[in-house]
Design a protein around this motif. Structure first.
Motif, PDB file in Angstrom:
ATOM      1  N   LYS A 161       0.812  -1.222   0.000  1.00 38.24           N
ATOM      2  CA  LYS A 161       0.000   0.000   0.000  1.00 38.24           C
ATOM      3  C   LYS A 161       0.842   1.268   0.000  1.00 38.24           C
ATOM      4  O   LYS A 161       0.394   2.321   0.460  1.00 38.24           O
ATOM      5  CB  LYS A 161      -0.987   0.025   1.174  1.00 38.24           C
ATOM      6  CG  LYS A 161      -1.860  -1.198   1.302  1.00 38.24           C
ATOM      7  CD  LYS A 161      -2.523  -1.576  -0.014  1.00 38.24           C
ATOM      8  CE  LYS A 161      -3.443  -0.495  -0.548  1.00 38.24           C
ATOM      9  NZ  LYS A 161      -4.010  -0.850  -1.888  1.00 38.24           N
ATOM     10  N   CYS A 162       2.049   1.167  -0.536  1.00 36.41           N
ATOM     11  CA  CYS A 162       2.901   2.359  -0.665  1.00 36.41           C
ATOM     12  C   CYS A 162       3.162   2.717  -2.123  1.00 36.41           C
ATOM     13  O   CYS A 162       3.999   3.561  -2.410  1.00 36.41           O
ATOM     14  CB  CYS A 162       4.234   2.148   0.056  1.00 36.41           C
ATOM     15  SG  CYS A 162       4.145   2.428   1.844  1.00 36.41           S
ATOM     16  N   ARG A 253      -0.486   4.991   4.935  1.00 33.48           N
ATOM     17  CA  ARG A 253      -0.421   3.581   4.545  1.00 33.48           C
ATOM     18  C   ARG A 253      -1.447   2.747   5.309  1.00 33.48           C
ATOM     19  O   ARG A 253      -2.106   1.875   4.739  1.00 33.48           O
ATOM     20  CB  ARG A 253       0.994   3.048   4.807  1.00 33.48           C
ATOM     21  CG  ARG A 253       1.334   1.744   4.104  1.00 33.48           C
ATOM     22  CD  ARG A 253       2.130   0.799   4.972  1.00 33.48           C
ATOM     23  NE  ARG A 253       1.317   0.325   6.082  1.00 33.48           N
ATOM     24  CZ  ARG A 253       0.440  -0.676   5.982  1.00 33.48           C
ATOM     25  NH1 ARG A 253       0.258  -1.304   4.837  1.00 33.48           N
ATOM     26  NH2 ARG A 253      -0.265  -1.049   7.040  1.00 33.48           N
ATOM     27  N   ALA A 254      -1.583   3.017   6.622  1.00 35.17           N
ATOM     28  CA  ALA A 254      -2.535   2.272   7.452  1.00 35.17           C
ATOM     29  C   ALA A 254      -3.965   2.481   6.960  1.00 35.17           C
ATOM     30  O   ALA A 254      -4.747   1.529   6.884  1.00 35.17           O
ATOM     31  CB  ALA A 254      -2.400   2.701   8.912  1.00 35.17           C
ATOM     32  N   PHE A 255      -4.301   3.721   6.625  1.00 34.93           N
ATOM     33  CA  PHE A 255      -5.655   4.003   6.134  1.00 34.93           C
ATOM     34  C   PHE A 255      -5.907   3.300   4.802  1.00 34.93           C
ATOM     35  O   PHE A 255      -6.955   2.698   4.582  1.00 34.93           O
ATOM     36  CB  PHE A 255      -5.861   5.503   5.983  1.00 34.93           C
ATOM     37  CG  PHE A 255      -7.195   5.876   5.398  1.00 34.93           C
ATOM     38  CD1 PHE A 255      -8.373   5.504   6.026  1.00 34.93           C
ATOM     39  CD2 PHE A 255      -7.270   6.597   4.215  1.00 34.93           C
ATOM     40  CE1 PHE A 255      -9.611   5.834   5.486  1.00 34.93           C
ATOM     41  CE2 PHE A 255      -8.492   6.935   3.670  1.00 34.93           C
ATOM     42  CZ  PHE A 255      -9.670   6.555   4.302  1.00 34.93           C
ATOM     43  N   GLN A 260      -8.522  -1.267   1.755  1.00 34.81           N
ATOM     44  CA  GLN A 260      -8.441  -2.473   0.932  1.00 34.81           C
ATOM     45  C   GLN A 260      -8.897  -3.701   1.704  1.00 34.81           C
ATOM     46  O   GLN A 260      -9.556  -4.581   1.140  1.00 34.81           O
ATOM     47  CB  GLN A 260      -7.013  -2.681   0.430  1.00 34.81           C
ATOM     48  CG  GLN A 260      -6.871  -3.970  -0.374  1.00 34.81           C
ATOM     49  CD  GLN A 260      -5.726  -3.944  -1.341  1.00 34.81           C
ATOM     50  OE1 GLN A 260      -5.164  -2.895  -1.630  1.00 34.81           O
ATOM     51  NE2 GLN A 260      -5.361  -5.104  -1.853  1.00 34.81           N
ATOM     52  N   ALA A 261      -8.550  -3.785   2.977  1.00 35.69           N
ATOM     53  CA  ALA A 261      -8.953  -4.936   3.788  1.00 35.69           C
ATOM     54  C   ALA A 261     -10.472  -5.028   3.877  1.00 35.69           C
ATOM     55  O   ALA A 261     -11.051  -6.117   3.810  1.00 35.69           O
ATOM     56  CB  ALA A 261      -8.346  -4.836   5.182  1.00 35.69           C
ATOM     57  N   VAL A 262     -11.122  -3.885   4.007  1.00 31.63           N
ATOM     58  CA  VAL A 262     -12.587  -3.865   4.081  1.00 31.63           C
ATOM     59  C   VAL A 262     -13.193  -4.180   2.718  1.00 31.63           C
ATOM     60  O   VAL A 262     -14.132  -4.973   2.603  1.00 31.63           O
ATOM     61  CB  VAL A 262     -13.086  -2.497   4.587  1.00 31.63           C
ATOM     62  CG1 VAL A 262     -14.600  -2.404   4.470  1.00 31.63           C
ATOM     63  CG2 VAL A 262     -12.650  -2.273   6.029  1.00 31.63           C
ATOM     64  N   THR A 263     -12.642  -3.563   1.662  1.00 33.79           N
ATOM     65  CA  THR A 263     -13.172  -3.764   0.315  1.00 33.79           C
ATOM     66  C   THR A 263     -13.039  -5.211  -0.129  1.00 33.79           C
ATOM     67  O   THR A 263     -13.974  -5.797  -0.675  1.00 33.79           O
ATOM     68  CB  THR A 263     -12.439  -2.851  -0.684  1.00 33.79           C
ATOM     69  OG1 THR A 263     -12.563  -1.486  -0.262  1.00 33.79           O
ATOM     70  CG2 THR A 263     -13.036  -2.992  -2.082  1.00 33.79           C
ATOM     71  N   ASN A 309      -2.052  -6.190  11.778  1.00 30.13           N
ATOM     72  CA  ASN A 309      -1.066  -6.003  10.727  1.00 30.13           C
ATOM     73  C   ASN A 309      -1.187  -4.630  10.070  1.00 30.13           C
ATOM     74  O   ASN A 309      -0.201  -4.055   9.619  1.00 30.13           O
ATOM     75  CB  ASN A 309      -1.283  -7.094   9.676  1.00 30.13           C
ATOM     76  CG  ASN A 309      -0.069  -7.289   8.799  1.00 30.13           C
ATOM     77  OD1 ASN A 309       0.969  -6.726   9.056  1.00 30.13           O
ATOM     78  ND2 ASN A 309      -0.221  -8.082   7.760  1.00 30.13           N
ATOM     79  N   ILE A 310      -2.385  -4.096  10.013  1.00 24.95           N
ATOM     80  CA  ILE A 310      -2.621  -2.800   9.376  1.00 24.95           C
ATOM     81  C   ILE A 310      -1.808  -1.710  10.061  1.00 24.95           C
ATOM     82  O   ILE A 310      -1.271  -0.818   9.397  1.00 24.95           O
ATOM     83  CB  ILE A 310      -4.131  -2.468   9.396  1.00 24.95           C
ATOM     84  CG1 ILE A 310      -4.881  -3.437   8.472  1.00 24.95           C
ATOM     85  CG2 ILE A 310      -4.391  -1.025   8.988  1.00 24.95           C
ATOM     86  CD1 ILE A 310      -6.379  -3.283   8.518  1.00 24.95           C
ATOM     87  N   LEU A 311      -1.673  -1.781  11.366  1.00 24.10           N
ATOM     88  CA  LEU A 311      -0.882  -0.785  12.092  1.00 24.10           C
ATOM     89  C   LEU A 311       0.597  -1.143  12.154  1.00 24.10           C
ATOM     90  O   LEU A 311       1.464  -0.288  11.968  1.00 24.10           O
ATOM     91  CB  LEU A 311      -1.424  -0.612  13.512  1.00 24.10           C
ATOM     92  CG  LEU A 311      -2.775   0.099  13.667  1.00 24.10           C
ATOM     93  CD1 LEU A 311      -3.151   0.181  15.134  1.00 24.10           C
ATOM     94  CD2 LEU A 311      -2.729   1.484  13.052  1.00 24.10           C
TER      95      LEU A 311
END
Length: 441
Positions: A161-162, A253-255, A260-263, A309-311
């Motif tokens: 996500k970067c 990046r976290a946002f 993406q995780a939700v989608t 992992n997101i954080l």
């Protein structure tokens, strides 16, 4: 039956080529049988005839039969959502192009602003040199018939996500870089690594002696707990490979990762990003206040609670420190994700220098879309020994950059959440900048 199987394989190849390699996509509201679509359909028919000729079918296959098959295949996929671009409603997209070297295609641009700028484009001295090299390589490649598979010369190791996908897509325009578009996950998945280097070599693209093989797996940078010596293993198994790495603002990046995780429903995460931070930030602060090895904390916590992992992926410093034990600036190129958004052309030019490749993708090939602040790329390619400036491929709010567009409006609650996350990442960011000797954001 053999004829049918050969034809099916041919069309399967075409369907694959029309995926991510496709240089442009068209909004759903414009997916109608207009003049452009009819021309595209004619191109598919020509391609079909080429494949029939290529495989030299002995049985009779009339032009009418080819036309029916192509129309059925084309109609089935015209309004099918491409898995690489997820959207809904009026923002949906369809396939209307294909990547085939000997056919000149009519492809609509994604944004009118970008297309207008391409028409006004004037050739610079750098572009003249680049075009000369492109033509020379094109002629030389005709003489080089020997291709082989080898271990990757170039590896993109992260971070997720970067902007790794967008950079890979830009490098796809370089004729000397051949890319496995799928993430291999050779080093970070135990079952895959057990298959050995022969397997790794076999999943690489065919290359000539002039070309470089590349793969990108963002999971390599934040290595799993079972592979705490990831940098050492990568250096041992592919000692001559050059690595590139994109590090971006961990809050942004976290946002992006959360969206993406939700989608994609990667994790079961209820609620909004604000609620997620409220739940997980205290856990992260408690875990990282310990004096234990940060690598082990991050890996262990990620295995116990995968949603965290997101954080934790945004704590780059401990991982970067491990990579720099085995790599230097000569074989590991660190890119600022923020600069990648603002000046992608400059980033890509520097990366070509690092890889020791001629600059065949120039900064002037990138043009900013004034409506989003994101960038489009319109590279020069060679078709039948002639140079073409193909239509724009843009980062859009639907495709890439849906959470990173500079001109994207933010809700006040989201801004507050971003502000709350910054103190958590700040000490690790400062350690990272000191380690690298420069600030990245």
């Amino acid at each position: 039956m053999k004829t049918f199987m050969k034809l099916a394989i041919s069309f399967g190849y075409l369907k694959y080529s029309a995926g991510f390699a496709c240089p442009s996509v068209i909004p759903l509201q414009r997916c109608m049988l207009n003049v452009e679509e009819m021309i595209n359909l004619a191109n598919f028919i020509l391609i079909s005839i080429r494949f029939v000729h290529k495989y030299r079918f002995k049985q009779r296959l009339t032009f009418g039969s080819i036309l029916v098959i192509v129309m059925l295949w084309k109609g089935k996929n015209m309004f099918k959502y491409n898995r690489h671009f997820r959207a809904s409603g009026a923002h949906g997209i369809c396939r209307a192009c294909i990547n085939y070297p000997n056919i000149k295609l009519v492809i609509l641009p994604q944004c009118k602003e970008c297309f207008t700028k391409v028409l006004d484009w004037e050739m610079s001295e750098a572009a003249k040199i680049r075009n000369k090299v492109l033509l020379e390589y094109h002629e030389r490649s005709k003489e080089t018939k020997n291709v082989t598979q080898r271990l990757p010369d170039i590896i993109g190791i992260g971070v997720r996500k970067c902007g790794t996908g967008w950079l890979q897509h830009a490098l796809l325009r370089h004729p000397l870089i051949k890319i496995n578009m799928k993430e291999v996950h050779y080093f970070n998945i135990y079952q895959t690594y057990k298959l050995g280097t022969e397997y790794y070599r076999n999943v690489m693209p065919n290359v000539t002696k002039y070309e470089r093989a590349m793969e990108k797996t963002p999971g390599y940078f934040n290595f799993p707990r079972w592979r705490v010596n990831m940098p050492q293993v990568v250096r041992h198994d592919v000692p001559n490979a050059k690595l590139w790495l994109i590090l971006c603002d961990p809050v942004q990046r976290a946002f992006s990762d959360f969206v993406q995780a939700v989608t994609d429903k990667i994790f079961e995460i209820p609620g909004t990003f604000e609620e997620y931070v409220e739940q997980y930030l205290p856990r992260a602060q408690a875990a990282y206040s310990s004096h234990l090895d940060l690598n082990k904390i991050a890996s262990k916590w990620r295995e116990v609670d995968r949603s965290s992992n997101i954080l934790t992926l945004g704590v780059y410093y401990p991982m970067m420190k491990e990579w720099m034990k085995y790599y230097t600036e000569e074989n590991l190129h660190v890119i600022s994700g923020e600069e990648m958004i603002k000046n992608p052309g400059v980033v890509v030019e520097r990366l070509q220098e690092f890889l020791g490749l001629p600059k065949l993708i120039l900064a002037e090939d990138f043009i900013e879309n004034p409506s989003t602040g994101l960038h489009c790329i319109s590279p020069t390619i060679v078709i039948d020994s002639e140079l073409y400036k193909i239509p724009m491929q843009c980062m859009t709010l639907v495709v890439k950059g849906r959470t990173r567009a500079p001109k994207l409006a933010r809700e006040s609650s989201l801004k507050k959440t971003f502000k709350k996350l910054k103190p958590f990442y700040k000490p690790f960011d400062e350690q990272l900048f000191q380690l690298l000797g420069r600030r990245l954001w």
